[in-house]
Design a protein around this motif. Structure first.
Motif, short mmCIF file in Angstrom:
data_model
loop_
_atom_site.label_atom_id
_atom_site.label_comp_id
_atom_site.label_asym_id
_atom_site.label_seq_id
_atom_site.Cartn_x
_atom_site.Cartn_y
_atom_site.Cartn_z
N LEU A 70 -6.49 -8.78 7.11
CA LEU A 70 -6.47 -10.01 6.32
C LEU A 70 -5.36 -10.95 6.79
O LEU A 70 -5.55 -12.16 6.88
CB LEU A 70 -6.30 -9.67 4.84
CG LEU A 70 -7.50 -9.04 4.14
CD1 LEU A 70 -7.15 -8.72 2.70
CD2 LEU A 70 -8.70 -9.95 4.18
N ILE A 71 -4.20 -10.38 7.07
CA ILE A 71 -3.07 -11.21 7.53
C ILE A 71 -3.40 -11.85 8.87
O ILE A 71 -3.15 -13.04 9.10
CB ILE A 71 -1.79 -10.36 7.62
CG1 ILE A 71 -1.34 -9.94 6.21
CG2 ILE A 71 -0.68 -11.13 8.32
CD1 ILE A 71 -0.18 -8.97 6.21
N THR B 159 -7.38 -8.85 -1.95
CA THR B 159 -6.49 -7.68 -1.92
C THR B 159 -6.74 -6.78 -3.12
O THR B 159 -6.78 -5.55 -2.98
CB THR B 159 -5.01 -8.14 -1.90
OG1 THR B 159 -4.79 -8.92 -0.74
CG2 THR B 159 -4.08 -6.95 -1.90
N VAL C 41 -5.90 0.67 2.74
CA VAL C 41 -5.33 -0.59 2.24
C VAL C 41 -4.51 -1.29 3.33
O VAL C 41 -4.65 -2.49 3.55
CB VAL C 41 -4.46 -0.33 0.99
CG1 VAL C 41 -3.69 -1.58 0.61
CG2 VAL C 41 -5.33 0.11 -0.17
N LEU C 42 -3.66 -0.53 4.02
CA LEU C 42 -2.83 -1.15 5.06
C LEU C 42 -3.69 -1.72 6.18
O LEU C 42 -3.41 -2.81 6.69
CB LEU C 42 -1.85 -0.11 5.62
CG LEU C 42 -0.69 0.27 4.71
CD1 LEU C 42 0.20 1.28 5.40
CD2 LEU C 42 0.13 -0.94 4.31
N TYR D 278 -7.16 -14.44 -0.47
CA TYR D 278 -6.74 -13.13 0.03
C TYR D 278 -6.06 -12.29 -1.04
O TYR D 278 -6.12 -11.06 -1.00
CB TYR D 278 -5.80 -13.31 1.23
CG TYR D 278 -6.54 -13.69 2.49
CD1 TYR D 278 -7.93 -13.77 2.49
CD2 TYR D 278 -5.87 -13.98 3.66
CE1 TYR D 278 -8.62 -14.13 3.63
CE2 TYR D 278 -6.55 -14.33 4.82
CZ TYR D 278 -7.93 -14.40 4.79
OH TYR D 278 -8.61 -14.74 5.91
N LEU E 299 -5.26 -4.90 4.88
CA LEU E 299 -4.25 -5.94 4.70
C LEU E 299 -3.81 -6.53 6.03
O LEU E 299 -3.61 -7.73 6.16
CB LEU E 299 -3.05 -5.39 3.94
CG LEU E 299 -3.25 -5.12 2.45
CD1 LEU E 299 -1.97 -4.57 1.84
CD2 LEU E 299 -3.68 -6.37 1.71
N GLY F 222 0.80 -1.21 0.00
CA GLY F 222 0.00 0.00 0.00
C GLY F 222 0.83 1.25 0.00
O GLY F 222 0.48 2.27 -0.58
#
Length: 808
Positions: free
Chosen positions: A339-340, A508, A332-333, A504, A336, A2
């Motif tokens: 998601l991680i 993303t 985005v970060l 993912y 993400l 990102g």
């Protein structure tokens, strides 16, 4: 990733927009992915062709190296088996009892994959052959069969390999007992035929030779089958082959690829009656998405880093980040990171659930196995520390029922029996129990123990439970080494990871798209406000922004609209003031220019009046001179009025196709015939160079530029004017060069300003009028000069195809 979105910028280097950059990265990822996949498929097919030749060689031999090793070990014990001799010395030999004895003590465990046939016979015994319904002497029949199909096995004197082309691995053994007593002589004929489709417990690779282990690894991911005379005799892998061959039969020694469902098959026929099939599952959508996603990320990061490097080299590195990019990066970060975290949690939860499920399964198996041990073996407590063959046989039978390996240890932690004695006989595992398990079960209150153990390079889960007798006293330990479960766990975790990564990566892309869309929606009013502010001009009407929101951006828009209103009022006042100042300046210039001829006119009239009063002689001569001077000055006034009229209101230009070469030639001829300065035309564009303009006004421009060029040349210098005509793409450029005095640096910026002139006569409107004519035709005019050496005035106009002139 990102963070790099920030520095790639809304407008990238070399005119690439942010969206275009993403599309380029996606295109390269798609193209490279397709090329790589095509190359991979071709390479895999080429490797498969080599692999099927090696596979056919192995299947044609139909040998089992591990079985041959065990046969060499078994024959030494079997030849000296006293119990077997006693059974064969009976007047009536019971073949079933002999077979049970051999199975219990010799042919168990690994031999579960073979069909065992026992035939006791003596020299005069006859054998009924079902296939031919013949009766033959068993000795002559079996020895004749060995002579025809048999090959000696390395390290064995009694067992032979049978190359009988039945599609199965076949071994035949002959053991002669009491050979010195013709009345008692009995031979035991043992035939072993591999089962077509063995589905027993998986076997650790550690028990296989390096050569066979390497072949097994080459065949990972493949299914293969062997058909003999159109019937399936051997298969391996996940693909379910049909019993009857339905594959295309290629030409002998040829290979044919074809697809069926989700599998690609390679069919090979090494012999007329033998068909080998090597199958592999095609690439799935998840594999394609994974490849595309990874390549897209690679090209995206590579492109972003390349752009960062280019910007750093060209203008230095800058951390200026727009609000839109900040919103994108944070959004985005944040997603993400979430998601991680979810991905790690998913994998962890899957592993825990899998281990919990198999732990419960192992506990249930252990309880069932202990009940079975008490029933079949009748253990009140192991009393010996040496493994017993019969105990191994029983453990193997229980292992086949419960589909689990079993090791039985005594109270001292030493091995009593195992369903896989090969591991211990070959030195791959020690006879002593895991010390940690022994301590926890023998000296603590633990009722079970689960640990990860290793044999060579093989990791597996090992489960221990104590074995209690009828009085609830410790009598040993049961161990379940879970080789199969370890592979299942590894496969399931790999499957989960691949699924999570694929999902993912796709998510993303969705997150980035949503972040870009939302940030643009949020910052769209700010960008619109920025655009409108950048377009504000004092000399024209400025549009307001229509924004319905009542937020902070709405306040900014309201202030902008108020500023536009105030600016419109101020612009009107300023325009009025500028017009007044312009007219005042123009009036001063006109008054100055008119005064210049009026003064000599007044003086001449006064001189004529005084001559009249004085009755001077030759008054007519005076009259002629004075009237000539007056006419000259009146003409000057008329010229001033004409030039001012032209500048104030030029006639409407006509749009017509004009051959610019004709206009240049007309002007060059006019000034060339009436002056002493040569005018040369250098034409690089051809005879017909068409432009769309007003022909008369265009001729006036060239007249003015050539006249100015001639007038700029000092009288003491041999003058030269050169006219150069060239095509530049879809433009035509005319350069009029002189070797005059050049334009001084102090007045270059005002050369096209109305009423500015460096000559002693005229209004200085010629260049201003010329610029207006050229700009109205869609072109431009400029100059280059070097003081003392001369100047070049350039006229650039859009060219049109010459044939269009005929349509005008």
């Amino acid at each position: 990733m990102g963070g790099l979105l920030v520095f790639s910028g809304r407008n990238l280097e070399h005119g690439l927009s942010y969206t275009t950059f993403l599309w380029v990265a996606a295109f390269f990822a798609l193209y490279v992915g397709m090329v790589m996949m095509d190359m991979t498929i071709k390479k895999e097919e080429s490797n498969r062709e080599l692999l099927i030749e090696n596979l056919s060689f192995q299947l044609m031999r139909d040998e089992d190296p591990m079985a041959e090793i065990y046969l060499a070990e078994i024959e030494k014990q079997l030849s000296n088996d006293v119990t077997l001799m006693r059974l064969l010395a009976q007047p009536e030999i019971d073949a079933d009892i002999v077979r049970n004895h051999l199975v219990k003590f010799y042919f168990y465990g690994y031999w579960g994959r073979f069909d065992l046939q026992i035939i006791p016979c003596w020299p005069q015994g006859d054998l009924y052959i079902e296939d031919t319904q013949d009766v033959r002497n068993c000795y002559s029949y079996f020895f004749e069969m060995l002579d025809t199909y048999g090959y000696a096995i390395s390290g064995s004197d009694h067992f032979h390999y049978l190359d009988n082309q039945n599609g199965r691995v076949s071994y035949f053994g002959i053991f002669r007992f009491f050979p010195n007593d013709p009345k008692r002589e009995t031979s035991l004929f043992i035939e072993l035929n591999s089962k077509p489709f063995f589905e027993g417990l998986g076997y650790p690779e550690l028990l296989v030779s390096d050569r066979d282990r390497a072949r097994m690894r080459l065949l990972e991911g493949y299914s293969h089958a062997k058909y003999l005379n159109g019937r399936l005799v051997k298969r391996s892998g996940d693909y379910h082959y049909k019993n009857e061959s339905h594959f295309y039969q290629p030409v002998l020694n040829s290979k044919v690829f074809f697809k069926e469902g989700q599998y690609a098959h390679l069919v090979y026929q090494p012999e007329p009656n033998v068909t080998i099939v090597l199958s592999k599952q095609d690439y799935e959508v998840s594999d394609i998405l994974m490849t595309f996603s990874l390549l897209f990320i690679f090209f995206f990061l590579f492109g972003a880093l390349l752009i960062l490097w280019m910007k750093w080299r060209s203008a230095g590195f800058s951390f200026n980040v727009s609000i839109q990019k900040r919103i994108q990066v944070v959004f985005v970060l944040l997603l993400l990171v979430l998601l991680i975290i979810v991905a790690i949690g998913t994998v962890y939860y899957t592993v825990q659930q899998f281990e919990k499920k198999h732990l419960e399964l192992l506990e249930n198996k252990a309880q069932s196995i202990m009940l079975e041990l008490e029933y079949k073996i009748g253990l009140d407590g192991p009393v010996t520390s040496s493994p017993d063959d019969y105990l191994n046989y029983q453990l193997q039978m229980i292992s086949n029922v419960f589909y689990s390996d079993i090791n039985l240890y005594g109270v001292d932690g030493m091995l009593l029996g195992s369903s896989r004695p090969e591991l211990f006989r070959n030195g791959l595992a020690g006879y002593q129990m895991n010390p940690r398990a022994y301590y926890n079960l023998a000296y603590t209150d633990a009722v079970r123990y689960l640990d990860e153990e290793r044999i060579g390079e093989l990791d597996y889960i090992s489960f221990y439970v104590p074995l209690l007798d009828g009085d609830n006293r410790l009598s040993g330990f049961v161990n379940l080494p879970y080789f199969v479960g370890n592979n299942e766990l590894r496969d399931e975790i790999s499957s989960v990871i691949v699924t999570v990564v694929n999902f993912y990566l796709i998510f993303t892309f969705l997150v980035i798209s949503i972040a870009v869309f939302l940030s643009r929606q949020i910052t769209r009013p700010l960008l619109l406000l920025q655009s409108k502010i950048s377009q504000i001009k004092l000399d024209r009407f400025n549009d307001k922004i229509d924004y319905k929101g009542e937020d902070e951006i709405g306040g900014l828009v309201a202030e902008y609209n108020r500023m536009v209103d105030e600016l419109a009022v101020s612009a009107g006042k300023l325009a009025k003031t500028e017009r007044e100042l312009a007219w005042r300046e123009m009036a001063k210039q006109i008054a100055h220019e008119i005064k210049n001829p009026l003064t000599p006119m007044k003086l001449n009239i006064q001189f004529l009046q005084r001559a009249w009063n004085d009755k001077v002689e030759d008054f007519d001569g005076y009259m002629n001179r004075v009237t000539g001077t007056l006419i000259e000055q009146i003409n000057s006034l008329s010229s001033i009025a004409s030039e001012f009229s032209k500048f104030a209101q030029m006639p409407t230009a006509k749009s017509e196709a004009v051959n610019i070469i004709d206009k240049i030639e007309t002007s060059r001829t006019l000034f060339g015939d009436s002056g002493n300065v040569p005018i040369h035309l250098i034409n690089h564009a051809g005879e017909h160079v068409m432009v769309r303009a007003d022909g008369e006004q265009l001729l006036g421009v060239f007249n003015n530029l050539i006249k100015n060029a001639i007038q700029s040349i000092p009288a003491v210098r041999d003058g030269l004017v050169e006219i150069d005509v060239r095509r530049m793409d879809d433009k035509v450029v005319v350069g009029i060069k002189d070797n005059g005095k050049g334009v001084p640096d102090a007045i270059r910026d005002n050369l096209f300003v109305p009423s500015f002139t460096t000559k002693t006569g005229g209004m200085g409107l010629g260049l201003a009028i010329s610029r207006r004519v050229i700009e109205n035709a869609g072109g431009r005019i400029w100059f280059e000069t070097e003081e003392g050496l001369g100047s070049v005035f350039y006229v650039e106009l859009p060219s049109i195809p010459s044939e269009s002139s005929s349509l005008t």
